[in-house]
Design a protein around this motif. Structure first.
Motif, mmCIF file in Angstrom:
data_model
loop_
_atom_site.group_PDB
_atom_site.id
_atom_site.type_symbol
_atom_site.label_atom_id
_atom_site.label_comp_id
_atom_site.label_asym_id
_atom_site.label_seq_id
_atom_site.Cartn_x
_atom_site.Cartn_y
_atom_site.Cartn_z
ATOM 1 N N ARG A 167 70.364 24.255 2.641
ATOM 2 C CA ARG A 167 71.227 25.682 1.801
ATOM 3 C C ARG A 167 72.092 24.954 0.356
ATOM 4 O O ARG A 167 71.799 25.513 -0.122
ATOM 5 C CB ARG A 167 71.860 25.836 2.961
ATOM 6 C CG ARG A 167 72.099 27.114 2.137
ATOM 7 C CD ARG A 167 73.094 27.603 3.879
ATOM 8 N NE ARG A 167 73.596 29.211 2.953
ATOM 9 C CZ ARG A 167 74.249 30.187 3.472
ATOM 10 N NH1 ARG A 167 74.221 29.839 4.665
ATOM 11 N NH2 ARG A 167 74.974 31.489 2.687
ATOM 12 N N GLU A 171 71.599 25.503 -3.387
ATOM 13 C CA GLU A 171 72.827 25.849 -3.667
ATOM 14 C C GLU A 171 73.013 24.656 -5.297
ATOM 15 O O GLU A 171 73.340 25.024 -6.590
ATOM 16 C CB GLU A 171 74.046 25.696 -2.878
ATOM 17 C CG GLU A 171 74.793 26.377 -3.453
ATOM 18 C CD GLU A 171 75.919 27.020 -2.730
ATOM 19 O OE1 GLU A 171 76.989 26.933 -3.131
ATOM 20 O OE2 GLU A 171 75.281 27.428 -1.929
ATOM 21 N N GLU A 175 73.920 25.016 -9.327
ATOM 22 C CA GLU A 175 74.327 25.179 -10.251
ATOM 23 C C GLU A 175 74.556 23.228 -10.910
ATOM 24 O O GLU A 175 74.882 23.760 -12.641
ATOM 25 C CB GLU A 175 75.749 24.330 -9.040
ATOM 26 C CG GLU A 175 76.993 24.469 -9.500
ATOM 27 C CD GLU A 175 77.001 25.834 -10.002
ATOM 28 O OE1 GLU A 175 77.929 26.336 -11.287
ATOM 29 O OE2 GLU A 175 76.936 27.524 -9.147
#
Length: 352
Positions: A167, A171, A175
């Motif tokens: 996860r 992410e 970013e």
């Protein structure tokens, strides 16, 4: 930001050729990814750009200028190493600040940059801790932050998020892509994870045994691979490759798939079909060719992976939802010839 180019670069380590006659151009502001299996030469490319290694042949250019004999310190390139290389006697915050304090940047600018990058990478609450008190994933984010606080001509990242859980990895790569796009900086990224390569890169270079096999956008490489090697490297499950036999039509997979003879190149040796393009239906006498047998069914929520046994090989199909298909049932296989890939005996892609 600056573009980076290799001109016929070769690098040897003893008798081993780590990079062979490599030529490519990375555009200023591009997110460029090198993708391939271990020992394919990806990390060697980064070391040559950074200046930790010198080419045995050829030329490396940064911003259009040759840098073969320019020291790493004078190339102004930021690097995130695979082994992170954090200073153990400093806190995480001091590690992040280090490139700026070394360059005697004003304290208010240092504070602002550290706070901004730490917030984006979710490490603000870790800055007071030394690296020994951080998890592997936390150390990895600190190393990324240390590179991002700088304003170099290019960022180099060697498998920078491999230690993160699934996860957080997803992410962080989103970013990274957003930060790179906002800053407009050149970012060169090495990974062995095809999902990362496909999701973040503007263009990808596919590598094998020190050679660049194909350069293109993720879509170009996925849809029009230049070889069997490239075709099977991208895609999960990987592309099905089947021997082709010409006759009354072109048969593949032990006669379970038949394609029109005018839809297949004359010198085809193998046919490739991606799992999402392999159609699986319940068998009936109306279908041409031989039936295949369902070997395994893997429901994965939004889609299901169905493995079928043709007798000659096992093929995988990717089907939407959770179809009512039973193990050991007879099924008919087919594919749209326009979605098939054709290869000659040497494994090179063919066109009609």
């Amino acid at each position: 930001m600056a573009g980076i180019s290799f001109r016929n670069v070769t690098k040897r380590f003893g008798k081993t050729i780590a990079l062979k006659n490599a030529s490519f151009d990375i555009q200023p502001g591009e997110f460029f990814c090198f993708f391939g299996p271990p020992l394919s030469g990806k990390s060697t490319v980064l070391k040559l750009i950074l200046g930790l290694e010198t080419p045995d042949e050829g030329e490396v250019l940064i911003g259009g200028w040759p840098v073969n004999h320019v020291s790493p310190a004078d190339r102004n390139v930021a690097m995130v190493f695979q082994n992170l290389a954090l200073f153990p006697h400093m806190t995480a915050g001091e590690n992040v600040r280090f490139p700026l304090t070394e360059r005697k940047i004003a304290e208010d600018k240092i504070r602002a940059r550290v706070e901004a990058v730490s917030a984006k990478l979710h490490i603000a609450h870790l800055l007071h801790k030394p690296p020994a008190q951080l998890s592997g994933g936390e150390r990895q984010r600190v190393a990324i932050a240390r590179a991002l606080v700088r304003d170099p001509v290019a960022y180099l990242m060697d498998d920078p998020i491999s230690a993160l859980d699934a996860r957080l990895r997803e992410e962080t790569r989103v970013e990274l892509k957003r930060i790179q796009r906002d800053r407009g900086q050149t970012l060169i990224y090495v990974t062995h994870d095809q999902e990362e390569a496909m999701s973040v890169a503007d263009r990808i270079a596919i590598m094998e045994h020190g050679e660049i096999r194909q350069v293109g956008t993720p879509g170009e490489i996925y849809d029009t691979p230049v070889s069997r090697y490239v075709a099977r490297l991208l895609g999960a499950p990987m592309m099905n490759i089947m021997s082709a036999v010409r006759g009354d039509g072109v048969k593949a997979a032990d006669g379970t798939i038949t394609l029109p003879i005018d839809a297949v190149p004359a010198d085809v040796s193998e046919i490739g079909v991606r799992p999402e393009d392999l159609k699986v239906e319940p068998w009936s006498a109306a279908h041409a060719g031989r039936p295949a047998k369902v070997y395994e069914v893997e429901p994965l929520g939004g889609y299901t992976v169905v493995t079928v046994d043709t007798g000659a090989e096992k093929l995988k199909a990717l089907m939407r939802g959770q179809p009512d298909i039973r193990i050991d049932s007879a099924v008919a296989l087919s594919c749209n010839p326009a979605r098939a890939h054709f290869f000659n005996q040497a494994g090179e892609a063919l066109g009609l």
